[in-house]
Write a protein that holds these residues in place. Structure first.
Motif, short mmCIF file in Angstrom:
data_model
loop_
_atom_site.label_atom_id
_atom_site.label_comp_id
_atom_site.label_asym_id
_atom_site.label_seq_id
_atom_site.Cartn_x
_atom_site.Cartn_y
_atom_site.Cartn_z
N PHE A 113 -1.15 -2.02 2.79
CA PHE A 113 -1.29 -3.35 2.19
C PHE A 113 -1.90 -4.30 3.21
O PHE A 113 -1.62 -4.20 4.41
CB PHE A 113 0.07 -3.91 1.76
N ALA A 114 -2.70 -5.22 2.73
CA ALA A 114 -3.21 -6.31 3.57
C ALA A 114 -2.67 -7.62 3.00
O ALA A 114 -2.68 -7.82 1.78
CB ALA A 114 -4.73 -6.33 3.60
N VAL A 115 -2.18 -8.48 3.87
CA VAL A 115 -1.65 -9.78 3.46
C VAL A 115 -2.50 -10.86 4.13
O VAL A 115 -2.59 -10.91 5.37
CB VAL A 115 -0.18 -9.94 3.86
N ILE A 116 -3.11 -11.70 3.32
CA ILE A 116 -3.95 -12.78 3.83
C ILE A 116 -3.19 -14.10 3.70
O ILE A 116 -2.88 -14.53 2.59
CB ILE A 116 -5.29 -12.86 3.07
N ASP B 65 -6.24 -0.69 -0.82
CA ASP B 65 -6.06 -0.60 -2.28
C ASP B 65 -5.43 -1.87 -2.83
O ASP B 65 -5.70 -2.26 -3.96
CB ASP B 65 -5.16 0.59 -2.64
N THR B 66 -4.54 -2.48 -2.04
CA THR B 66 -3.85 -3.69 -2.50
C THR B 66 -3.95 -4.77 -1.43
O THR B 66 -3.61 -4.54 -0.27
CB THR B 66 -2.35 -3.40 -2.79
N ASN C 259 -6.65 -3.77 -6.41
CA ASN C 259 -5.47 -4.51 -6.84
C ASN C 259 -5.30 -5.76 -5.96
O ASN C 259 -4.94 -5.65 -4.79
CB ASN C 259 -4.23 -3.60 -6.72
N VAL C 260 -5.55 -6.92 -6.54
CA VAL C 260 -5.46 -8.18 -5.80
C VAL C 260 -4.34 -9.02 -6.40
O VAL C 260 -4.37 -9.37 -7.58
CB VAL C 260 -6.79 -8.97 -5.85
N ILE C 261 -3.35 -9.32 -5.59
CA ILE C 261 -2.21 -10.13 -6.00
C ILE C 261 -2.33 -11.48 -5.29
O ILE C 261 -2.48 -11.52 -4.07
CB ILE C 261 -0.88 -9.46 -5.63
#
Length: 235
Positions: A21-24, A86-87, A113-115
């Motif tokens: 996961f990547a968190v921006i 992926d997310t 998948n972009v949250i």
């Protein structure tokens, strides 16, 4: 047993092959997301334009890797490898333009998948327009959960699956004490399903219909919000 607020990540966690996961955005919300995912064993990259926040998440060991970058710049995102995830969770909630441009950049970069975190309904609609797959409203959800625990003291924790369904952890009411799940027929009588029964030390997952309930224990049930509200709660 506290239920984590997973609704912003459900789609990603359901996919067994997705371990990265990547968190921006590494404000309070972004840090919380990084910390929980990292604790669960997922590989997490954190990014922020603020170099101090990037250094802090590395020092606190909340991420596998952290990069200082301007997420409104496509080149910076590409060089950091964000488009390979992926997310991606866009945790920028208070800066409308940066949030929207970042979401657009990530989606157009090919992330499946972009949250995205939204601070208002208008913000959420704009994020949807630029391609966000899922919108989360942490402040609203926290407020709703607090209101529920204040007005329904037997509800120990609540997790909203969507606008109409939730999972709650409740104290087993007096009316259910000494009765089996089969005798109570909760699905027929209330429209809910029991996921687990137990206490903080040990929960029995998917209990047998012959499981006899005890008012000293707790249970986790899933159903519509309306069905949950029909349950006889302890006073």
């Amino acid at each position: 047993m506290n239920l984590p607020n997973w609704n912003f990540l459900f789609q990603g966690l359901r996919r067994g092959e997705n371990r990265q996961f990547a968190v921006i955005g590494l404000g309070r919300f972004g840090r919380a997301v990084c910390g929980k995912l990292h604790e669960l064993g997922y590989e997490v990259m954190g990014t922020d334009i603020n170099e101090k926040l990037v250094a802090t998440v590395m020092t606190d060991k909340l991420v596998s890797k952290a990069v200082q970058l301007d997420s409104t710049e496509v080149t910076a995102l590409r060089q950091a490898g964000i488009f390979e995830f992926d997310t991606v969770i866009v945790a920028i909630g208070n800066y409308l333009q940066e949030s929207i441009v970042t979401t657009l950049n990530v989606k157009e970069g090919g992330v499946e998948n972009v949250i995205a975190k939204a601070s208002s309904s208008v913000h959420g609609k704009l994020l949807k327009r630029v391609g966000a797959d899922r919108i989360v409203y942490p402040e609203y959800e926290a407020g709703a959960a607090l209101a529920m625990t204040l007005t329904r003291p037997s509800i120990l924790d609540r997790f909203a699956i969507d606008d109409k369904h939730c999972i709650v952890e409740i104290r087993i009411p007096e009316e259910f004490h000494g009765k089996t799940l089969a005798e109570l027929s909760l699905r027929s009588n209330y429209g809910v399903n029991v996921l687990a029964v137990g206490n903080d030390d040990c929960f029995e997952i998917n209990p047998s219909p012959e499981k006899r309930l005890d008012k000293e224990l707790m249970m986790m049930v899933i159903g519509t919000n309306e069905a949950i509200h029909r349950l006889p709660f302890c006073k």
